[in-house]
Design a protein around this motif. Sequence first.
Motif, PDB file in Angstrom:
ATOM      1  N   MET A 182       0.788  -1.230   0.000  1.00  0.00           N
ATOM      2  CA  MET A 182       0.000   0.000   0.000  1.00  0.00           C
ATOM      3  C   MET A 182       0.825   1.288   0.000  1.00  0.00           C
ATOM      4  N   ASP A 183       1.995   1.289   0.574  1.00  0.00           N
ATOM      5  CA  ASP A 183       2.740   2.553   0.674  1.00  0.00           C
ATOM      6  C   ASP A 183       3.014   3.186  -0.690  1.00  0.00           C
ATOM      7  N   PRO A 184       3.516   2.451  -1.686  1.00  0.00           N
ATOM      8  CA  PRO A 184       3.715   3.073  -2.994  1.00  0.00           C
ATOM      9  C   PRO A 184       2.415   3.550  -3.634  1.00  0.00           C
ATOM     10  N   LEU A 185       1.341   2.805  -3.450  1.00  0.00           N
ATOM     11  CA  LEU A 185       0.056   3.210  -4.028  1.00  0.00           C
ATOM     12  C   LEU A 185      -0.491   4.453  -3.337  1.00  0.00           C
ATOM     13  N   ASN A 186      -0.387   4.511  -2.018  1.00  0.00           N
ATOM     14  CA  ASN A 186      -0.845   5.695  -1.293  1.00  0.00           C
ATOM     15  C   ASN A 186      -0.003   6.921  -1.649  1.00  0.00           C
ATOM     16  N   ALA A 187       1.301   6.715  -1.814  1.00  0.00           N
ATOM     17  CA  ALA A 187       2.168   7.837  -2.183  1.00  0.00           C
ATOM     18  C   ALA A 187       1.804   8.359  -3.571  1.00  0.00           C
ATOM     19  N   LEU A 188       1.546   7.438  -4.490  1.00  0.00           N
ATOM     20  CA  LEU A 188       1.134   7.835  -5.845  1.00  0.00           C
ATOM     21  C   LEU A 188      -0.181   8.607  -5.790  1.00  0.00           C
ATOM     22  N   ALA A 189      -1.134   8.092  -5.005  1.00  0.00           N
ATOM     23  CA  ALA A 189      -2.430   8.763  -4.879  1.00  0.00           C
ATOM     24  C   ALA A 189      -2.272  10.162  -4.293  1.00  0.00           C
ATOM     25  N   ALA A 190      -1.412  10.301  -3.311  1.00  0.00           N
ATOM     26  CA  ALA A 190      -1.202  11.613  -2.689  1.00  0.00           C
ATOM     27  C   ALA A 190      -0.600  12.605  -3.693  1.00  0.00           C
ATOM     28  N   ARG A 191       0.334  12.130  -4.512  1.00  0.00           N
ATOM     29  CA  ARG A 191       0.950  13.014  -5.512  1.00  0.00           C
ATOM     30  C   ARG A 191      -0.059  13.523  -6.519  1.00  0.00           C
ATOM     31  N   HIS A 192      -1.045  12.698  -6.829  1.00  0.00           N
ATOM     32  CA  HIS A 192      -1.996  13.046  -7.887  1.00  0.00           C
ATOM     33  C   HIS A 192      -3.376  13.433  -7.359  1.00  0.00           C
ATOM     34  N   GLY A 193      -3.537  13.515  -6.053  1.00  0.00           N
ATOM     35  CA  GLY A 193      -4.816  13.925  -5.481  1.00  0.00           C
ATOM     36  C   GLY A 193      -5.926  12.919  -5.703  1.00  0.00           C
ATOM     37  N   LEU A 194      -5.633  11.628  -5.565  1.00  0.00           N
ATOM     38  CA  LEU A 194      -6.598  10.570  -5.844  1.00  0.00           C
ATOM     39  C   LEU A 194      -7.115   9.934  -4.557  1.00  0.00           C
ATOM     40  N   VAL A 195      -8.335   9.460  -4.608  1.00  0.00           N
ATOM     41  CA  VAL A 195      -8.950   8.690  -3.535  1.00  0.00           C
ATOM     42  C   VAL A 195      -8.452   7.242  -3.619  1.00  0.00           C
ATOM     43  N   VAL A 196      -8.265   6.598  -2.461  1.00  0.00           N
ATOM     44  CA  VAL A 196      -7.883   5.182  -2.417  1.00  0.00           C
ATOM     45  C   VAL A 196      -8.970   4.402  -1.688  1.00  0.00           C
ATOM     46  N   VAL A 197      -9.593   3.463  -2.403  1.00  0.00           N
ATOM     47  CA  VAL A 197     -10.588   2.569  -1.816  1.00  0.00           C
ATOM     48  C   VAL A 197     -10.018   1.161  -1.845  1.00  0.00           C
ATOM     49  N   GLU A 198      -9.810   0.581  -0.677  1.00  0.00           N
ATOM     50  CA  GLU A 198      -9.270  -0.769  -0.582  1.00  0.00           C
ATOM     51  C   GLU A 198     -10.385  -1.805  -0.740  1.00  0.00           C
ATOM     52  N   ASP A 199     -10.217  -2.687  -1.714  1.00  0.00           N
ATOM     53  CA  ASP A 199     -11.090  -3.842  -1.820  1.00  0.00           C
ATOM     54  C   ASP A 199     -10.498  -4.928  -0.923  1.00  0.00           C
ATOM     55  N   ALA A 200     -11.033  -4.996   0.289  1.00  0.00           N
ATOM     56  CA  ALA A 200     -10.535  -5.938   1.303  1.00  0.00           C
ATOM     57  C   ALA A 200     -11.455  -7.142   1.437  1.00  0.00           C
ATOM     58  N   ALA A 201     -12.187  -7.463   0.371  1.00  0.00           N
ATOM     59  CA  ALA A 201     -13.205  -8.510   0.428  1.00  0.00           C
ATOM     60  C   ALA A 201     -12.647  -9.842   0.905  1.00  0.00           C
ATOM     61  N   GLN A 202     -11.365 -10.123   0.570  1.00  0.00           N
ATOM     62  CA  GLN A 202     -10.802 -11.432   0.863  1.00  0.00           C
ATOM     63  C   GLN A 202      -9.814 -11.422   2.030  1.00  0.00           C
ATOM     64  N   ALA A 203      -9.691 -10.314   2.726  1.00  0.00           N
ATOM     65  CA  ALA A 203      -8.524 -10.160   3.604  1.00  0.00           C
ATOM     66  C   ALA A 203      -8.856  -9.788   5.043  1.00  0.00           C
ATOM     67  N   HIS A 204      -9.926 -10.301   5.597  1.00  0.00           N
ATOM     68  CA  HIS A 204     -10.270 -10.039   6.989  1.00  0.00           C
ATOM     69  C   HIS A 204      -9.113 -10.439   7.904  1.00  0.00           C
ATOM     70  N   GLY A 205      -8.585  -9.483   8.654  1.00  0.00           N
ATOM     71  CA  GLY A 205      -7.543  -9.793   9.621  1.00  0.00           C
ATOM     72  C   GLY A 205      -6.127  -9.649   9.108  1.00  0.00           C
ATOM     73  N   ALA A 206      -5.937  -9.324   7.831  1.00  0.00           N
ATOM     74  CA  ALA A 206      -4.587  -9.168   7.290  1.00  0.00           C
ATOM     75  C   ALA A 206      -3.970  -7.854   7.764  1.00  0.00           C
ATOM     76  N   THR A 207      -2.635  -7.824   7.837  1.00  0.00           N
ATOM     77  CA  THR A 207      -1.937  -6.595   8.214  1.00  0.00           C
ATOM     78  C   THR A 207      -0.789  -6.328   7.249  1.00  0.00           C
ATOM     79  N   TYR A 208      -0.520  -5.045   7.079  1.00  0.00           N
ATOM     80  CA  TYR A 208       0.559  -4.556   6.211  1.00  0.00           C
ATOM     81  C   TYR A 208       1.491  -3.710   7.063  1.00  0.00           C
ATOM     82  N   LYS A 209       2.734  -4.152   7.186  1.00  0.00           N
ATOM     83  CA  LYS A 209       3.704  -3.471   8.052  1.00  0.00           C
ATOM     84  C   LYS A 209       3.116  -3.255   9.447  1.00  0.00           C
ATOM     85  N   ASP A 210       2.442  -4.303   9.925  1.00  0.00           N
ATOM     86  CA  ASP A 210       1.807  -4.337  11.248  1.00  0.00           C
ATOM     87  C   ASP A 210       0.629  -3.382  11.389  1.00  0.00           C
ATOM     88  N   ARG A 211       0.126  -2.882  10.276  1.00  0.00           N
ATOM     89  CA  ARG A 211      -1.076  -2.045  10.286  1.00  0.00           C
ATOM     90  C   ARG A 211      -2.219  -2.819   9.637  1.00  0.00           C
TER      91      ARG A 211
END
Length: 421
Positions: free
Chosen positions: A151-180
């Motif tokens: 997610m970090d590269p995608l969020n950084a890209l979105a921030a540079r271009h003023g874009l909204v980020v919607v996570e499709d977490a349909a399959q990932a209940h309980g998953a963590t990214y860098k402990d988040r």
Amino acid sequence: MTLALHGGAPVRSAPWPAWPPPLDPAQRALVTEVLESGRWGATQGGSAVTDLAAAFARRSGVPYGVAVGNATLGLFAALRGLGVGRGDEVIVPAYTFVASATAVLLAGATPVIADVNPVDLHLSPEAVEAALTGRTAAIMPVHLAGSPADMDPLNALAARHGLVVVEDAAQAHGATYKDRPIGGLGDAGVYSFQASKAMTAGEGGLIVCRDEAAYEAIWSVCNLGRKRGGQWYGHPTIGWNLRLTEIQAALLLPWLDRLDTEIDRRESFCTAAEHALTEHALTEHALTAESRVTHGGEPVGVRLPYGRELPVSVVPQPPGTTRDSRHLLMLRVHVPVDREFLLAAMAAEGVPLDAGYPPLGTFEALAQEGARAEPCPAAEAAAREVVWVRQSMLMDDPRHAVHLAEALAKVLAAMPPRDQA
């Protein structure tokens, strides 16, 4: 050794665990309480829906949650609530379920299908960058198979271009990214409770977000355009009835208490399966006594036309993965094979595999609705090479993961590569 498809003994005759699991006592008690209360709808004064939304928000590291009828509606409502609509474009990955794109269409926007990383099969930041136009309003990374997207590269890209980020977490209940926790890493995250998912009420979905204004707008989209705390028959904005029921919430709320235990169980199976695929010697002398019984006691000797090692590997987790919820185990077959034969033969051996997704850009119906597909060679390769082990199988005893390697060895040994067929 004769394939089960051709009349031989299958590698496995025992059934795999059923999904969903039987109700646990907490689920049974809460469902009974809701049924007997008569407060089955989300607006009748019950608390299960509210409690579920709050619990999922906490688990996602954000303050707000909205429960909905399914995750497709959740993606739609998140996009609408975040201001995405007519004239906008939303970038989605090419290797995902079709609902990631149809939810964009439902919001009035245009899906733009971008390629995935060729290694982990998650949305590629480089492909997103190449797909940007002046109309791009949002990115929809998918946490595929229970793995968190990088997610970090995608969020950084979105921030540079003023874009909204919607996570499709349909399959990932309980998953963590860098402990988040995933779901709370973008502007909104959407979970699914459809029948195959890690938590299920047959259908259902839930949106989480951190911004209060976004929450108010998303809530309004899901509640007929009402304003929270406003008049019941006041509808200052356009919205729909997208609500979850109290009965569904009663099935889901207690499940959160056992989710981590079930993730651990699937992780153990996946670890054992990867070990079996990479280190399990596929010869008569290496098979365990338990495995020999599975084969009816007959001696087993497997010789692969590609050498001793299986030409199969587990699709690796994306960078930053600290907790994979293991909704699926994705396998890449590194030699050309007849996929239909492979899937039929594996099913006959009692170890069924799933073909996985076709590239999203190949759906003519999406193109007819205006969707645009960028070049997606990685997704096209995945459609040829990748197969799935379903979640219900991952809930089995990890000692039985060897059946996966044995069945693959047996089937691949009997089937020459496609380019030699």
